[in-house]
Write a protein that holds these residues in place. Sequence first.
Motif, short mmCIF file in Angstrom:
data_model
loop_
_atom_site.label_atom_id
_atom_site.label_comp_id
_atom_site.label_asym_id
_atom_site.label_seq_id
_atom_site.Cartn_x
_atom_site.Cartn_y
_atom_site.Cartn_z
N GLU A 186 0.81 -1.20 0.00
CA GLU A 186 0.00 0.00 0.00
C GLU A 186 0.86 1.27 0.00
O GLU A 186 1.94 1.31 0.54
CB GLU A 186 -0.90 0.02 1.24
N ALA A 188 2.96 4.81 -0.57
CA ALA A 188 4.22 5.24 -1.14
C ALA A 188 5.32 4.22 -0.88
O ALA A 188 6.05 4.30 0.10
CB ALA A 188 4.61 6.61 -0.57
N LEU A 259 -6.11 9.76 -0.92
CA LEU A 259 -5.36 10.38 -2.02
C LEU A 259 -3.98 10.78 -1.53
O LEU A 259 -2.97 10.53 -2.21
CB LEU A 259 -6.13 11.59 -2.53
N ARG A 260 -3.89 11.35 -0.36
CA ARG A 260 -2.60 11.79 0.20
C ARG A 260 -1.70 10.59 0.50
O ARG A 260 -0.46 10.68 0.37
CB ARG A 260 -2.86 12.58 1.48
N GLY A 262 -1.59 7.90 -1.23
CA GLY A 262 -1.24 7.22 -2.47
C GLY A 262 -2.03 5.95 -2.72
O GLY A 262 -1.67 5.15 -3.57
N ILE A 264 -5.21 5.91 -3.73
CA ILE A 264 -6.01 6.16 -4.94
C ILE A 264 -5.31 7.28 -5.72
O ILE A 264 -4.54 8.05 -5.17
CB ILE A 264 -7.46 6.57 -4.61
N LYS A 265 -5.61 7.33 -7.02
CA LYS A 265 -4.99 8.34 -7.87
C LYS A 265 -5.90 9.53 -8.12
O LYS A 265 -5.44 10.60 -8.52
CB LYS A 265 -4.57 7.71 -9.19
N SER A 266 -7.21 9.31 -7.92
CA SER A 266 -8.17 10.40 -8.06
C SER A 266 -9.29 10.18 -7.06
O SER A 266 -9.57 9.04 -6.66
CB SER A 266 -8.73 10.45 -9.49
N GLU A 269 -12.11 7.46 -7.29
CA GLU A 269 -11.80 6.04 -7.07
C GLU A 269 -12.26 5.57 -5.70
O GLU A 269 -12.40 4.36 -5.48
CB GLU A 269 -10.29 5.80 -7.21
#
Length: 398
Positions: A186, A188, A259-260, A262, A264-266, A269
């Motif tokens: 999961e 970064a 999102l922060r 990482g 999900i990318k948007s 999602e």
Amino acid sequence: MAHAPQIRIPATYLRGGTSKGVFFRLQDLPGAAQVPGAARDALLMRVIGSPDPYGKQIDGMGAATSSTSKTVIVSKSSKPGHDVDYLFGQVAIDAAFVDWSGNCGNLSAAVGPFAISSGLVDPERVPDNGVAVVRIWQANIGKTIIAHVPMTKGAVQETGDFELDGVTFPAAEVQLEFMDPAAEEEGAGGAMFPTGNLVDDLEVPGVGTLKATMINAGIPTIFVNAEAIGYTGTELQDAINSDPAALAKLETIRAHGALRMGLIKSLDEITTRQHTPKVAFVAKPAGYVASSGKHVNASDVDLLVRAMSMGKLHHAMMGTAAVAIGTAAAIPGTLVNLAAGGGERNAVRFGHPSGTLRVGAQASESNGAWTVTKAIMSRSARVLMEGWVRVPAAASED
């Protein structure tokens, strides 16, 4: 007009911790469902009774809560040093999907007993009396769980005097060790703190800028201070779940945290990722009356935690979130640690809507990076029903 007959599939309905789920041996599933994909998802959704626009799961084994809309698949493990592979599927209630992105810590307590009773553990590793140590590979997140399962006269012992807040009746204690619980797949690069910080400023439109600890341990979790979002940390389910604005606010925090981190990318999602990450709010100790009527005193706990699961405030605490709580509490400077009074600690007892729970974690720092070797907590498990589930044949062929 011809109608498809129902088929029956061997299954066991178990309680694990404060959750319930339908357990299968992989080998007992229809051929098309023995591999990941649409056929497996369709079958499990039909077993549970989803998707259900009424939100009740009347035509299935689910009970219309995140704690009871769960499925588990167990098989002998081909991974060295492990007895069984355990795969968890969180079935959405009113939408057509199964979320495979995380583990269920509560049902983890039932995997060892199920595996032993189902003949999936080498009999030489199971004592007639004493404690069987079951080595579980958690396939969703690629982690090891060690379950200590009590045995009496060659059978799993299910009755006992271990009490778990959120579960009405006592049962036998099953101790779980979540080894190296920081997630690897999961965020970064698999960092325990994917942003690189113990505390971040998380900007959430419509809510404000919140202090947040975002951690991957047990399950990806976003911790914020209760006070910062207008709560005390003593809330019970109705206070949150009956308030659409509160639910929307917490889901917005979850989306921006995901999102922060990482995950999900948007932002859009997040609707297809209901199981992870979790969002929770913490507070310093305070007295309150739990959902059972039990009085929890400020002196009984180190901190208070309330956590969201599948869009609702959980009635107790998810097992994986408890691992995240224990891990974060062991690391000085996180919001969880600060709510518990700060400093170094290897265990905390926290208050949740149903009562209290103790969880321990072993953390260490090297060159500025934190690692956790394991988190430990106790749950219980019990078989509720065993036999076969029945589904229309078409559900196993989709």
